[in-house]
Design a protein around this motif. Structure first.
Motif, short mmCIF file in Angstrom:
data_model
loop_
_atom_site.label_atom_id
_atom_site.label_comp_id
_atom_site.label_asym_id
_atom_site.label_seq_id
_atom_site.Cartn_x
_atom_site.Cartn_y
_atom_site.Cartn_z
N VAL A 222 -79.96 8.88 24.37
CA VAL A 222 -80.11 7.56 24.99
C VAL A 222 -79.32 6.52 24.21
N ALA A 223 -79.41 6.58 22.87
CA ALA A 223 -78.72 5.59 22.03
C ALA A 223 -77.20 5.70 22.20
N GLU A 224 -76.69 6.91 22.15
CA GLU A 224 -75.24 7.09 22.29
C GLU A 224 -74.76 6.69 23.69
N ALA A 225 -75.63 6.87 24.68
CA ALA A 225 -75.25 6.52 26.06
C ALA A 225 -75.03 5.03 26.23
N ILE A 226 -75.76 4.20 25.47
CA ILE A 226 -75.59 2.75 25.59
C ILE A 226 -74.74 2.18 24.46
N GLY A 227 -74.18 3.05 23.62
CA GLY A 227 -73.21 2.61 22.62
C GLY A 227 -73.75 2.11 21.31
N VAL A 228 -75.02 2.39 20.99
CA VAL A 228 -75.57 2.01 19.69
C VAL A 228 -75.67 3.26 18.82
N SER A 229 -76.04 3.07 17.56
CA SER A 229 -76.08 4.18 16.61
C SER A 229 -77.22 5.15 16.93
N GLY A 230 -76.87 6.39 17.31
CA GLY A 230 -77.89 7.39 17.57
C GLY A 230 -78.63 7.80 16.31
N ILE A 231 -77.91 7.81 15.18
CA ILE A 231 -78.53 8.18 13.91
C ILE A 231 -79.59 7.16 13.52
N LEU A 232 -79.24 5.87 13.59
CA LEU A 232 -80.23 4.84 13.24
C LEU A 232 -81.39 4.83 14.21
N ALA A 233 -81.12 5.12 15.46
CA ALA A 233 -82.19 5.16 16.46
C ALA A 233 -83.21 6.24 16.13
N VAL A 234 -82.74 7.45 15.77
CA VAL A 234 -83.70 8.52 15.45
C VAL A 234 -84.42 8.23 14.15
N VAL A 235 -83.75 7.56 13.21
CA VAL A 235 -84.42 7.17 11.96
C VAL A 235 -85.55 6.19 12.27
N ALA A 236 -85.26 5.18 13.10
CA ALA A 236 -86.28 4.19 13.46
C ALA A 236 -87.44 4.85 14.20
#
Length: 657
Positions: A222-236
């Motif tokens: 989902v994060a990569e699809a909207i152009g934000v950091s997928g790594i930071l998203a899974v960390v959060a």
């Protein structure tokens, strides 16, 4: 297979950090024809390995400590990371002008992120200051994203040839902050659904474990699809799971055990795969450099060593001059913390992933310096692993457990022995007592194999006890000759089945036949002969009569079996010593299983549960008395209490299943 093999070797020979063994396993794999032209898919690597590892790190992070150290964490993971990238990029560009500034900055972004898991691997035998280790772990949660964002900006500049500071800052904030916000939102939603499942009693492992394992994949996509950091998203998202642990623990103990075990194994295997991939990829990179015939391998090794030195020095100065504050009581402690932070800047997973993310072509042509960058990154990873492995043991004290392994093992043996003696003295003759003894004894890890000679001697003696008891019952008229013959088969079967070896089997069969022949009096033999004659004369009896007679026969055998069984158990209980307790346990288990089968007392769960509760309480009281009398230290007592609690939980879950 490579990871499992390396872990197995490390379990026996742990002088070398497991990361080096995993790299070596990858090097071995590189000689297999299947892997000679191996190419790592960076997107799959980030999605399938890094996202899962970062989510697990997030959910295991102490959110209170993270918030308390947030200033230090952001200083190390964002500010220092950006400064390091700029300095490393500039140094690289000046030393090797063939590397454009954008490419040099991309290299800086690749080798800047640190890996706390790799740090844990190489510091497992030394005592790292708590504040420093906590800072390292928190730093690794966010500097991965800093490196990835900076790397993407550098690659975009490399491809387009254009760079705007304003758009760069805007892109950085969108990707960085956007990833955190999205991860927090999705984390709350995912946790809310999981809590709802718990409240609905739909919290079985087959539902919750896959649901949790799928979480990092879903959030990353989902994060990569909207152009934000997928790594930071899974960390959060992982941090939200850690924050809500109290609510998520309101489920079955079985699920908690399965969940923690699953994540532990998954994280261990995925981390191992990263280092195996490093070892697997390195020969191919070196081979490509030689094929290009640049003679630059030595230069690139020197560049990697210099860049590692620059990054290490920057980390030392950054903490020494309090740009990132780490609590220290004295000047010596402060210098030590700074040195630990400097040498513990180990690189691993993200560095390898970004290196292989470099495009294969630029402007429609092959990317000439791709292998150079990958090689430098690989050498930096290796140096960052080797240097602290050699240096930190001289800087830091050796890790010494508050409770030694031998001390814990001896105390556990005393605790188990005391509980077993209590069960034997009060309930030793019952099947439930025997099963509880088996469960309690499993708490103690017994080294080595059972002594075959002792085991054989015990079976010899139990065979004699059972045979003489059955023979005595036959002579006293307590059982018929037919009952004696049928029961004798079970005596022989028990001993022959567990004696071991063909020769032993034949000897026991022969011994059984001789004893059976001698034990039966002429009167008994005549009785058997009459039974055979009667059975011939009465062939025409109805099937119902035969079934009824067989039922009565088995009923009588079940009744008469208790007496010889009890005598065997009394013998085993009274003759058990510290030297033969393993062999006695094996013999007793064989007789307990046969007794349950013959007596029909298989369903002993309630009685067994009651005895288990009493046994574990007895162990608890034993430890309490030893601590109170200062025979055991409080640390040793706490270790034993934890062992009792875990064993009690697992035992009852096993019985319940």
């Amino acid at each position: 297979m490579a990871v499992v093999t390396a872990n197995a070797i490390y379990a026996r020979f742990n002088l070398v950090p497991v990361a080096f063994l995993q790299i070596a396993a990858g090097l071995v794999l590189s000689f297999v024809p299947l892997y000679k032209h191996f190419e790592l898919e960076p997107e799959l690597f980030l999605f399938g390995i890094i996202a899962v590892l970062m989510f697990n790190d997030g959910q295991n992070t102490n959110i209170r400590k993270l918030m308390h150290q947030m200033g230090t964490t952001l200083s190390m993971s964002v500010v220092l990371a950006i400064i390091t990238i700029l300095i490393v990029g500039t140094v690289t560009h000046r030393l090797i002008p063939q590397f454009s500034l954008a490419l040099a900055l991309a290299l800086g972004a690749i080798i800047t992120p640190t890996d706390a898991v790799a740090v844990s691997s190489i510091t497992s035998k030394v005592m790292v200051p708590k504040e420093a280790m906590s800072t390292l772990e928190n730093e690794s949660l966010f500097n991965d994203a800093s490196g990835i964002v900076a790397f993407n900006l550098a690659i975009a500049t490399l491809v387009t040839g254009k760079f705007s500071i304003a758009s760069g800052v805007e892109s950085f904030l969108y990707v960085f902050v956007g990833g955190i916000i999205l991860g927090l939102v999705l984390g709350y939603v995912i946790v809310a659904v999981r809590i709802m499942l718990i409240n609905m009693r739909v919290d079985t492992p087959s539902v919750i474990v896959p649901y949790t394992l799928m979480t990092p994949f879903a959030v990353y996509l989902v994060a990569e699809a909207i152009g934000v950091s997928g790594i930071l998203a899974v960390v959060a998202t992982g941090l939200i799971h850690g924050l809500q642990q109290n609510k998520l623990r309101l489920t079955t103990s079985r699920l908690q055990i399965v969940m923690s075990t699953t994540w532990s194994i998954v994280a261990s295997i995925l981390n191992g795969i990263v280092f195996v991939l490093l070892g697997l990829s390195l020969p191919g990179v070196i081979r490509n450099l030689h094929e290009r015939d640049t003679g630059s391998v030595a230069i690139l090794v020197g560049l990697a060593a210099l860049l590692y030195l620059v990054m290490t020095l920057l980390r030392f100065l950054w903490t020494q001059f309090d740009f990132a504050e780490i609590r220290a009581w004295t000047l010596h402690d402060k210098i030590m913390n700074s040195a630990v932070m400097a040498f513990s800047g180990v690189h691993g997973t993200i560095t390898l992933a970004m290196a292989f993310s470099l495009p294969l072509t630029l402007g429609g042509q092959a990317f000439t310096y791709r292998n150079d960058i990958i090689f430098v990154a690989a050498v930096v990873i290796l140096i960052s692993l080797i240097v602290p492995t050699l240096v930190l043991p001289f800087m830091l004290p050796k890790k010494v457990s508050a409770v030694g392994e031998s001390e814990l093992s001896d105390a556990k043996a005393d605790m188990v022995r005391d509980a077993v003696q209590m069960i034997q003295s009060q309930f030793g003759a019952s099947p439930a007592g025997g099963e509880v003894i088996r469960i309690i004894e499993s708490q103690r890890a017994v080294e080595g194999r059972p002594n075959k000679a002792v085991l054989s001697a015990l079976y010899d003696k139990t065979f004699e006890i059972e045979t003489s008891t059955a023979e005595q019952m036959l002579h006293n008229g307590e059982i018929s000759s037919r009952e004696f013959a049928v029961y004798s088969k079970f005596i022989r079967q028990t001993v022959v089945q567990h004696a071991g070896g063909l020769r032993k089997h034949l000897l026991y069969v022969l011994k059984f036949q001789i004893i059976t022949r001698l034990s039966m009096s002429s009167k008994a033999r005549k009785r058997r002969k009459m039974i055979r004659q009667n059975s011939v004369r009465n062939r025409d009896r109805t099937r119902e009569e035969m079934i009824s007679r067989n039922r009565q026969l088995w009923k009588n055998i079940r009744k008469m079996e208790t007496k010889p069984y009890n005598r065997v158990i009394v013998f085993l209980t009274s003759n058990m010593t510290d030297e033969n307790e393993v062999e006695v346990g094996l013999v007793r288990r064989a007789y307990d299983q046969r007794h349950r089968r013959l007596s029909g007392t298989r369903d002993l769960q309630d009685q067994q549960n009651e005895l288990l509760v009493e046994a574990f309480q007895h162990e608890h009281n034993f430890v309490q008395s030893q601590v109170a009398s200062n025979k055991y230290s409080r640390e040793l007592g706490n270790e034993l209490y934890q062992q009792i609690s875990t064993d009690q939980l697992v035992s009852f879950q096993t019985i319940e299943d």
